[in-house]
Scaffold this motif. Structure first.
Motif, PDB file in Angstrom:
ATOM      1  N   HIS A  91      26.057  57.981  35.303  1.00  0.00           N
ATOM      2  CA  HIS A  91      26.334  58.626  34.019  1.00  0.00           C
ATOM      3  C   HIS A  91      27.103  59.942  34.167  1.00  0.00           C
ATOM      4  O   HIS A  91      27.318  60.662  33.187  1.00  0.00           O
ATOM      5  CB  HIS A  91      25.012  58.872  33.272  1.00  0.00           C
ATOM      6  CG  HIS A  91      24.363  57.616  32.798  1.00  0.00           C
ATOM      7  ND1 HIS A  91      23.383  56.968  33.506  1.00  0.00           N
ATOM      8  CD2 HIS A  91      24.578  56.859  31.683  1.00  0.00           C
ATOM      9  CE1 HIS A  91      23.008  55.879  32.856  1.00  0.00           C
ATOM     10  NE2 HIS A  91      23.716  55.787  31.745  1.00  0.00           N
TER      11      HIS A  91
ATOM     12  N   TRP B  79      18.103  55.419  30.341  1.00  0.00           N
ATOM     13  CA  TRP B  79      18.447  55.318  28.920  1.00  0.00           C
ATOM     14  C   TRP B  79      18.521  56.702  28.269  1.00  0.00           C
ATOM     15  O   TRP B  79      19.372  56.951  27.419  1.00  0.00           O
ATOM     16  CB  TRP B  79      17.437  54.432  28.209  1.00  0.00           C
ATOM     17  CG  TRP B  79      17.774  54.147  26.778  1.00  0.00           C
ATOM     18  CD1 TRP B  79      17.088  54.549  25.673  1.00  0.00           C
ATOM     19  CD2 TRP B  79      18.893  53.407  26.297  1.00  0.00           C
ATOM     20  NE1 TRP B  79      17.700  54.097  24.520  1.00  0.00           N
ATOM     21  CE2 TRP B  79      18.822  53.397  24.878  1.00  0.00           C
ATOM     22  CE3 TRP B  79      19.960  52.742  26.919  1.00  0.00           C
ATOM     23  CZ2 TRP B  79      19.761  52.743  24.073  1.00  0.00           C
ATOM     24  CZ3 TRP B  79      20.896  52.103  26.119  1.00  0.00           C
ATOM     25  CH2 TRP B  79      20.793  52.112  24.715  1.00  0.00           C
TER      26      TRP B  79
ATOM     27  N   GLN C 133      21.822  58.107  29.026  1.00  0.00           N
ATOM     28  CA  GLN C 133      22.907  57.507  28.245  1.00  0.00           C
ATOM     29  C   GLN C 133      22.905  57.975  26.790  1.00  0.00           C
ATOM     30  O   GLN C 133      23.959  58.109  26.175  1.00  0.00           O
ATOM     31  CB  GLN C 133      22.812  55.985  28.293  1.00  0.00           C
ATOM     32  CG  GLN C 133      23.989  55.286  27.628  1.00  0.00           C
ATOM     33  CD  GLN C 133      23.884  53.787  27.734  1.00  0.00           C
ATOM     34  OE1 GLN C 133      23.430  53.121  26.805  1.00  0.00           O
ATOM     35  NE2 GLN C 133      24.298  53.248  28.879  1.00  0.00           N
ATOM     36  N   THR C 134      21.734  58.258  26.240  1.00  0.00           N
ATOM     37  CA  THR C 134      21.640  58.500  24.798  1.00  0.00           C
ATOM     38  C   THR C 134      21.402  59.954  24.378  1.00  0.00           C
ATOM     39  O   THR C 134      21.621  60.293  23.215  1.00  0.00           O
ATOM     40  CB  THR C 134      20.504  57.649  24.195  1.00  0.00           C
ATOM     41  OG1 THR C 134      19.248  58.033  24.789  1.00  0.00           O
ATOM     42  CG2 THR C 134      20.758  56.167  24.425  1.00  0.00           C
TER      43      THR C 134
END
Length: 354
Positions: A264, A225, A228-229
């Motif tokens: 990613h 996560w 991704q962020t």
């Protein structure tokens, strides 16, 4: 920067990494068995650090043999010295630097049968000190080579601890981070906590905080996560053994991080010295994986966190396939695919230098 170890001529002082970050305490080792115990207990840890510690342990082992048999020649001490070597190699099977350093000391002793035992002791001590100093210099070259790969205001994720604490100083993966920080191009390091022994939380976050390097601690299951962020630019980790095809063993959890990075499209780098390569292994399937005590998983620093009868699978390492690795940062430069071909070229270069 805190010292991982310090040699005093007849003893080795080790920073007890199991007590960090709450206590900064040291262990005084007067014999090779205590060093071996420290390696088993993770009081000293990290592939380069345990290699250097084991080299000094070999010197202590030779000194002990001399003290036990004052009139013995170097030749007569060698069979017992070989047993010392075997005991130390058995302490932790995955990190190849341990066997590399111990074999280096033992092989040197084999070349000195005509010397007095005392003269051999001095020669072995000189080599152990050289292994220690070389590691620091190598780490700094790795740092320079790795930092050149990063953009300005880089955000980097790392797993476990591959810093000054895992080496003789500066670090491998964190050596890259340190150099990027010195160069003014580091924005943030995201450190996985690294279950079950929390090397990322206890050691990496502490080490970076101590040196004023920006760090954000995350749990292991936040890594994907975060990728991704948080607009990460790279993942950089260390290694305990690298096979001839580039497959790499590192602290458990590294493989999952590499898979997430691939998804990613974030570059995934290994930072490791040449001593971490095992050219004798064709691929990662042949790397021995240490399995540790179940209580490391069922409790956290003495607090029970799981049913006592629960079955546990506790491998200390996993193997990341080379097709997930963007590059391997070494003191000789950055290796990239095709790994079999490029690692072979590196091996040939090393043989030419010898």
């Amino acid at each position: 920067m805190v010292k991982t170890m310090q040699w005093q001529g007849k003893s080795l002082t080790l920073l007890d990494q199991t007590k960090l970050p709450l206590e900064i305490t040291t262990i005084l080792c007067h014999d090779y068995r205590r060093v071996g115990e420290a390696i088993k207990r993770l009081e000293v840890r990290g592939a380069p650090a345990i290699g250097a510690a084991a080299a000094f342990a070999m010197v202590l082992g030779w000194q002990e043999l001399m003290d036990a048999c004052p009139k013995a020649t170097a030749t007569t001490l060698l069979p017992a010295f070989e047993k010392t070597k075997a005991e130390l190699i058995a302490t932790r099977p995955t990190a190849v630097n341990l066997a590399w350093a111990v074999e280096k000391i033992y092989t040197l002793a084999l070349t000195l049968p005509e010397e007095s035992a005392a003269a051999v002791a001095l020669t072995l001590e000189t080599l152990a000190n050289q292994i220690y100093e070389d590691d620091i210099n190598v780490n700094k070259r790795i740092g320079i080579n790795g930092a050149a790969l990063l953009p300005k205001k880089a955000k980097v994720l790392t797993h476990c601890n591959a810093g000054a604490l895992a080496t003789c100083g500066w670090g491998t993966a964190l050596g890259v981070v340190r150099q990027a920080f010195v160069d003014g191009k580091l924005a943030m390091v995201y450190a996985d906590e690294t279950r079950p022994l929390l090397q990322g939380a206890r050691l990496t976050a502490w080490e970076l905080e101590e040196d004023g390097i920006p760090v954000t601690l995350i749990t292991d299951n936040m890594a994907a996560w975060t990728m991704q962020t948080q607009q990460l630019d790279a993942v950089i980790v260390g290694a305990d053994r690298i096979a001839a095809n580039g497959d790499t063993a590192n602290k458990i959890g590294t493989y999952g991080v590499a898979l997430a990075a691939k998804h990613h499209r974030i570059p995934f780098y290994i930072a490791a010295p040449i001593s971490t390569f095992d050219f004798s292994l064709a691929d990662g399937g042949h790397i021995p994986i240490e399995e540790r005590d179940a209580m490391e998983v069922k409790q956290l620093q003495g607090v029970v966190t799981a049913p006592q009868q629960a079955k546990v699978f506790n491998p200390a390492f996993d193997v990341t396939p080379s097709d997930l690795i963007t590059g391997i940062i070494t003191e000789y430069g950055v290796l990239s695919a095709p790994y079999v071909e490029n690692i072979k070229k590196l091996q040939n270069k090393l043989q030419e230098e010898d």
